[in-house]
Scaffold this active site. Structure first.
Site, short mmCIF file in Angstrom:
data_model
loop_
_atom_site.label_atom_id
_atom_site.label_comp_id
_atom_site.label_asym_id
_atom_site.label_seq_id
_atom_site.Cartn_x
_atom_site.Cartn_y
_atom_site.Cartn_z
N ASN A 231 -12.89 3.32 3.44
CA ASN A 231 -12.99 4.68 3.29
C ASN A 231 -13.48 5.63 1.71
O ASN A 231 -13.49 5.27 1.40
CB ASN A 231 -11.56 5.47 3.48
CG ASN A 231 -11.44 6.34 3.14
OD1 ASN A 231 -12.15 7.71 3.06
ND2 ASN A 231 -9.76 7.26 2.49
N LYS B 12 -14.82 8.67 1.66
CA LYS B 12 -13.51 9.92 1.12
C LYS B 12 -15.17 11.09 1.25
O LYS B 12 -16.33 10.95 1.89
CB LYS B 12 -13.16 9.51 -0.44
CG LYS B 12 -11.65 8.77 0.21
CD LYS B 12 -10.75 8.19 -1.07
CE LYS B 12 -10.71 7.30 -1.03
NZ LYS B 12 -9.46 7.35 -2.65
N GLY C 209 -6.62 4.03 -5.77
CA GLY C 209 -7.56 4.82 -6.90
C GLY C 209 -6.88 4.50 -8.42
O GLY C 209 -7.84 5.13 -9.07
N SER D 213 -6.06 0.44 -4.55
CA SER D 213 -6.84 -0.56 -4.76
C SER D 213 -7.53 -2.04 -4.79
O SER D 213 -7.14 -3.03 -5.28
CB SER D 213 -6.56 -0.07 -6.24
OG SER D 213 -6.30 0.63 -6.86
N GLU E 174 0.00 2.77 2.34
CA GLU E 174 -1.18 3.46 1.49
C GLU E 174 -0.22 3.68 0.54
O GLU E 174 -0.07 4.77 0.28
CB GLU E 174 -1.72 4.02 1.79
CG GLU E 174 -3.29 3.46 2.99
CD GLU E 174 -3.95 4.18 2.36
OE1 GLU E 174 -5.43 3.43 2.14
OE2 GLU E 174 -4.58 5.50 1.87
N HIS F 24 -4.18 9.96 5.93
CA HIS F 24 -4.37 9.97 4.53
C HIS F 24 -3.89 10.63 2.70
O HIS F 24 -3.41 11.73 4.06
CB HIS F 24 -6.10 9.77 4.51
CG HIS F 24 -6.59 8.99 2.75
ND1 HIS F 24 -5.98 9.48 1.62
CD2 HIS F 24 -6.76 8.10 2.59
CE1 HIS F 24 -6.14 8.82 0.72
NE2 HIS F 24 -6.46 8.12 1.14
N GLU G 187 -4.25 12.26 0.32
CA GLU G 187 -5.09 12.87 0.36
C GLU G 187 -4.68 14.33 0.92
O GLU G 187 -5.11 15.12 0.23
CB GLU G 187 -6.66 12.26 -0.91
CG GLU G 187 -6.68 11.13 -1.46
CD GLU G 187 -7.70 10.42 -1.55
OE1 GLU G 187 -8.56 10.43 -0.83
OE2 GLU G 187 -7.17 9.67 -2.21
C1 PEP Z 1 -7.75 4.64 -0.25
O1 PEP Z 1 -7.53 5.66 -0.23
O2 PEP Z 1 -7.76 4.98 1.10
C2 PEP Z 1 -7.85 4.06 -0.77
C3 PEP Z 1 -7.11 3.20 -0.23
O3 PEP Z 1 -8.54 4.05 -1.73
P1 PEP Z 1 -8.37 2.94 -3.57
O4 PEP Z 1 -9.19 1.44 -2.65
O5 PEP Z 1 -9.82 3.64 -4.02
O6 PEP Z 1 -7.40 2.71 -3.75
#
Ligand code: PEP
Length: 251
Positions: free
Chosen positions: A9, A11, A174, A214, A168, A95, A97
């Site tokens: 992803n 973003k 992040g 992460s 998630e 998601h 966000e």
């Molecule tokens: C995400 O935004 O779906 C995500 C898992 O980000 P990150 O791997 O940077 O934590």
């Protein structure tokens, strides 16, 4: 046998030129890998150029969002048919966000999933996960159960195995703070049980549940050893070809 998915992803990162440069390098390294499903999810205006580069390889294309109407006066939105016409096979829905900054709810997530499935050919990657305070309040299971049940409400069992869930935990996205394999597996197993309650055990055993938060080359192996973790939805570590390739080639 559930085939693992490693999905990037991106973003709001990478111009169309940068996205093309990335997938051009990526396809040289993993363009013929078939044991793992590889998905890249660039920004909307990079979809068509990226689709041209990955054509004929095993790399698949996903979008980061979709709207539930076919066309019309919905400024800034993009429809399922438009995504399909741009080469997409996947779409990330709900998601955290988008839930946080763009006020998406389980209701809008549900409409988006239904539309994606109705039109066919677009696999939703449906994101669920608790915030830090919810984990600390011991409401993780309740929160995730509500997101799964309301997000998937009204779906036919036949449609259920056409979608992918991504667990998630918001506190891990992040932040560099990954859920331990035990923490992740506990919730993944719970999600599969919830899916089984909705669609039956056979269907839920076929469904892929990705971990996101992460995930990186250093921690993917431990997570992927867990019985109910079927791949990753990756943000930061999917932005560099080298680390994304390492994730795809995890052992
Ligand atoms: C995400 O935004 O779906 C995500 C898992 O980000 P990150 O791997 O940077 O934590």
């Amino acid at each position: 046998m559930r085939k693992p998915i490693i999905a990037g992803n991106w973003k709001m990162n990478k111009t169309p030129a940068e996205a093309v440069e990335f997938v051009s390098a990526l396809k040289e390294k993993v363009g013929s890998v078939t044991e793992r499903e590889i998905v890249v999810c660039p920004v909307f205006n990079a979809l068509v150029p990226v689709s041209g580069v990955i054509k004929g390889t095993s790399i698949k294309l996903g979008a980061q969002n979709v709207y539930w109407e076919d066309s019309g006066a919905f400024t800034g939105e993009v429809s399922v048919s438009m995504l399909k016409a741009s080469g997409c096979e996947f779409v990330i829905i709900g998601h955290s966000e988008r839930r946080l900054y763009f006020h998406e709810t389980d209701r809008t997530v549900n409409k988006k999933i239904k539309k994606s499935l109705e039109a066919g050919g677009l696999t939703p990657i449906v994101c669920v996960g608790e915030r830090l305070e919810e984990r600390e309040n011991n409401t993780t299971f309740k929160v995730v159960e509500t997101q799964v049940k309301e997000g998937l409400s009204g779906l036919k069992p036949d449609d259920m195995n056409k979608l992918v869930i991504a667990y998630e935990p918001v506190w891990a996205i992040g932040t560099g703070r990954t859920a331990t394999p035990e923490q992740a597996e506990e919730v993944h197993a719970f999600i599969r049980k919830t899916l089984s309650g909705i669609a039956g055990e056979d269907v839920s055993n076929e469904m892929r549940i990705l971990y996101g938060g992460s995930m990186k080359p250093e921690n993917i192996s431990g997570l992927m050893k867990c019985e109910n973790i079927d791949g990753g939805l990756v943000g930061g570590a999917a932005l560099k070809v080298d680390s994304f390739v390492k994730l795809i080639n995890y052992e």
